[in-house]
Design a protein around this motif. Structure first.
Motif, PDB file in Angstrom:
ATOM      1  N   ASP A  24       0.667  -1.140   0.000  1.00  0.00           N
ATOM      2  CA  ASP A  24       0.004  -0.001   0.047  1.00  0.00           C
ATOM      3  C   ASP A  24       1.065   1.412  -0.087  1.00  0.00           C
ATOM      4  O   ASP A  24       0.364   2.312   0.603  1.00  0.00           O
ATOM      5  CB  ASP A  24      -1.017  -0.071   1.327  1.00  0.00           C
ATOM      6  N   GLY A  25       1.852   1.185  -0.416  1.00  0.00           N
ATOM      7  CA  GLY A  25       2.750   2.381  -0.615  1.00  0.00           C
ATOM      8  C   GLY A  25       3.509   3.078   0.649  1.00  0.00           C
ATOM      9  O   GLY A  25       3.645   4.245   0.532  1.00  0.00           O
ATOM     10  N   ARG A  26       3.497   2.441   1.690  1.00  0.00           N
ATOM     11  CA  ARG A  26       4.160   2.821   2.867  1.00  0.00           C
ATOM     12  C   ARG A  26       5.607   2.324   2.768  1.00  0.00           C
ATOM     13  O   ARG A  26       6.150   1.333   2.747  1.00  0.00           O
ATOM     14  CB  ARG A  26       3.483   2.413   4.075  1.00  0.00           C
ATOM     15  N   ILE A  27       6.302   3.134   3.373  1.00  0.00           N
ATOM     16  CA  ILE A  27       8.025   2.982   3.551  1.00  0.00           C
ATOM     17  C   ILE A  27       8.307   2.870   5.182  1.00  0.00           C
ATOM     18  O   ILE A  27       9.358   2.456   5.280  1.00  0.00           O
ATOM     19  CB  ILE A  27       8.743   4.179   2.988  1.00  0.00           C
ATOM     20  N   ILE A  37      10.656  -4.220   6.444  1.00  0.00           N
ATOM     21  CA  ILE A  37       9.478  -4.136   5.216  1.00  0.00           C
ATOM     22  C   ILE A  37       9.809  -4.941   4.155  1.00  0.00           C
ATOM     23  O   ILE A  37       9.037  -5.816   3.904  1.00  0.00           O
ATOM     24  CB  ILE A  37       9.178  -2.647   4.996  1.00  0.00           C
ATOM     25  N   ASN A  38      11.066  -4.671   3.567  1.00  0.00           N
ATOM     26  CA  ASN A  38      11.532  -5.669   2.601  1.00  0.00           C
ATOM     27  C   ASN A  38      12.351  -6.777   3.252  1.00  0.00           C
ATOM     28  O   ASN A  38      13.009  -6.900   4.203  1.00  0.00           O
ATOM     29  CB  ASN A  38      12.156  -4.978   1.492  1.00  0.00           C
ATOM     30  N   GLY A  39      12.422  -8.017   2.225  1.00  0.00           N
ATOM     31  CA  GLY A  39      12.945  -9.054   2.741  1.00  0.00           C
ATOM     32  C   GLY A  39      14.566  -9.030   2.294  1.00  0.00           C
ATOM     33  O   GLY A  39      15.012  -8.247   1.635  1.00  0.00           O
ATOM     34  N   ILE A 177       1.044  -5.347   3.994  1.00  0.00           N
ATOM     35  CA  ILE A 177       0.008  -4.165   3.836  1.00  0.00           C
ATOM     36  C   ILE A 177       0.090  -3.570   5.447  1.00  0.00           C
ATOM     37  O   ILE A 177      -0.173  -4.026   6.338  1.00  0.00           O
ATOM     38  CB  ILE A 177      -1.373  -4.691   3.897  1.00  0.00           C
ATOM     39  N   LEU A 178       0.464  -2.181   5.413  1.00  0.00           N
ATOM     40  CA  LEU A 178       0.564  -1.468   6.605  1.00  0.00           C
ATOM     41  C   LEU A 178      -0.742  -0.860   7.089  1.00  0.00           C
ATOM     42  O   LEU A 178      -1.183  -0.848   8.261  1.00  0.00           O
ATOM     43  CB  LEU A 178       1.914  -0.552   6.692  1.00  0.00           C
ATOM     44  N   GLY A 179      -1.343  -0.393   6.044  1.00  0.00           N
ATOM     45  CA  GLY A 179      -2.471   0.358   6.399  1.00  0.00           C
ATOM     46  C   GLY A 179      -2.551   1.664   6.746  1.00  0.00           C
ATOM     47  O   GLY A 179      -3.574   2.639   6.743  1.00  0.00           O
ATOM     48  N   SER A 180      -1.411   2.198   7.358  1.00  0.00           N
ATOM     49  CA  SER A 180      -0.984   3.440   7.618  1.00  0.00           C
ATOM     50  C   SER A 180       0.250   3.730   7.694  1.00  0.00           C
ATOM     51  O   SER A 180       0.932   2.661   7.658  1.00  0.00           O
ATOM     52  CB  SER A 180      -1.808   3.895   9.092  1.00  0.00           C
ATOM     53  N   GLY A 181       0.707   4.917   7.860  1.00  0.00           N
ATOM     54  CA  GLY A 181       2.222   4.899   8.136  1.00  0.00           C
ATOM     55  C   GLY A 181       2.624   6.261   6.960  1.00  0.00           C
ATOM     56  O   GLY A 181       1.874   7.015   6.630  1.00  0.00           O
ATOM     57  N   ILE A 182       3.910   6.083   6.857  1.00  0.00           N
ATOM     58  CA  ILE A 182       4.686   7.143   5.929  1.00  0.00           C
ATOM     59  C   ILE A 182       4.764   6.659   4.442  1.00  0.00           C
ATOM     60  O   ILE A 182       5.072   5.674   4.191  1.00  0.00           O
ATOM     61  CB  ILE A 182       6.107   7.224   6.674  1.00  0.00           C
ATOM     62  N   GLN A 183       4.138   7.633   3.894  1.00  0.00           N
ATOM     63  CA  GLN A 183       3.964   7.499   2.527  1.00  0.00           C
ATOM     64  C   GLN A 183       5.424   7.205   1.490  1.00  0.00           C
ATOM     65  O   GLN A 183       6.293   7.924   2.058  1.00  0.00           O
ATOM     66  CB  GLN A 183       3.220   8.741   1.743  1.00  0.00           C
ATOM     67  N   GLY A 184       5.354   6.694   0.514  1.00  0.00           N
ATOM     68  CA  GLY A 184       6.598   6.659  -0.265  1.00  0.00           C
ATOM     69  C   GLY A 184       6.622   7.796  -1.278  1.00  0.00           C
ATOM     70  O   GLY A 184       6.666   8.907  -0.628  1.00  0.00           O
ATOM     71  N   LEU A 185       6.790   7.579  -2.644  1.00  0.00           N
ATOM     72  CA  LEU A 185       6.896   8.750  -3.617  1.00  0.00           C
ATOM     73  C   LEU A 185       5.670   9.744  -3.430  1.00  0.00           C
ATOM     74  O   LEU A 185       4.463   9.509  -3.311  1.00  0.00           O
ATOM     75  CB  LEU A 185       6.651   8.294  -4.907  1.00  0.00           C
ATOM     76  N   SER A 186       6.102  11.041  -3.366  1.00  0.00           N
ATOM     77  CA  SER A 186       5.256  11.998  -3.105  1.00  0.00           C
ATOM     78  C   SER A 186       5.648  13.186  -4.150  1.00  0.00           C
ATOM     79  O   SER A 186       6.553  14.070  -3.818  1.00  0.00           O
ATOM     80  CB  SER A 186       5.084  12.628  -1.611  1.00  0.00           C
TER      81      SER A 186
END
Length: 223
Positions: A24-27, A37-39, A177-186
């Protein structure tokens, strides 16, 4: 996926940016947790990217939040020069990136000042206190860094894309899926879908379920 870097022209800088995020695009979470987050396969890929470039660039916010070493450890390969964008002198003297590598960290600012031990200041002209990505790339290229990795954070990567300074973008998407948090690209807003970036993209499924989107920002698909 590394062919573009290996075949990059020595006559101009080649910039690859990378970002790791959830489905969902959260970093990161709302509390800033991001490290797992990444494996493992995605982390291996990041270290291979570092081994293929001359310099790895991050904003000082990433150093404060994650304290990365910015070195090649998970694969064999040469060590890039570590570069920290730090216009307001926030780099902590305890940062791990200052204590590793053969060469000192380059700290980019817009005026002469004292930097922590293990760092070397690179002064780049700013506009209204902001360091333009184009000015940073020009200064690094003048130092002999032809292949540059912009590793983070999200605001730094976004600024380089908005400035049209990124040749290749690697987005590593984790099956989470985090559902909330800090957004990636903006990025800067567009009014029409026709104005959106549509890079030619190759998709690679990595061991463990992470998916790499290798986006060629210099070649846009039609329609």
């Amino acid at each position: 996926m590394f062919d573009a870097i290996l075949s990059a022209s020595p006559e101009r800088p080649f910039i690859v940016a990378q970002l790791g995020q959830s489905l969902d695009g959260r970093i990161a979470t709302t509390h800033g947790e991001s490290r797992w987050i990444n494996g493992p396969a995605a982390l291996d890929h990041l270290h291979r990217l570092r081994a293929h470039v001359d310099a790895v660039v991050v904003g000082v916010g990433t150093v404060i939040a994650d304290d990365p070493q910015l070195t090649v450890r998970r694969v064999d390969g040469p060590q890039p020069v570590r570069v920290i964008i730090d216009p307001r002198g926030r780099l902590p003297a305890s940062a791990r990136c200052l204590a590793v590598g053969v060469e000192p960290c380059l700290v980019i600012g817009d005026h002469e000042r004292v930097v922590p031990e293990g760092a070397e200041l690179l002064v780049v002209a700013s506009t209204e206190g902001l360091l333009a990505p184009s000015a940073i790339v020009t200064a690094l290229f003048a130092r002999g860094f032809r292949k540059i990795l912009v590793e983070g954070g999200a605001a730094t990567v976004s600024n380089f894309i908005d400035a049209n300074m990124v040749d290749r973008l690697h987005i590593l998407v984790a099956p989470m899926i985090l559902g909330s948090g800090i957004q990636g690209l903006s990025l800067l807003p567009v009014d029409r879908l026709g104005d959106a970036l549509r890079p030619e993209t190759t998709v690679h499924v990595l061991d463990g379920g992470d998916v790499l989107f290798d986006c060629d920002l210099r070649h846009q698909r039609r329609g």
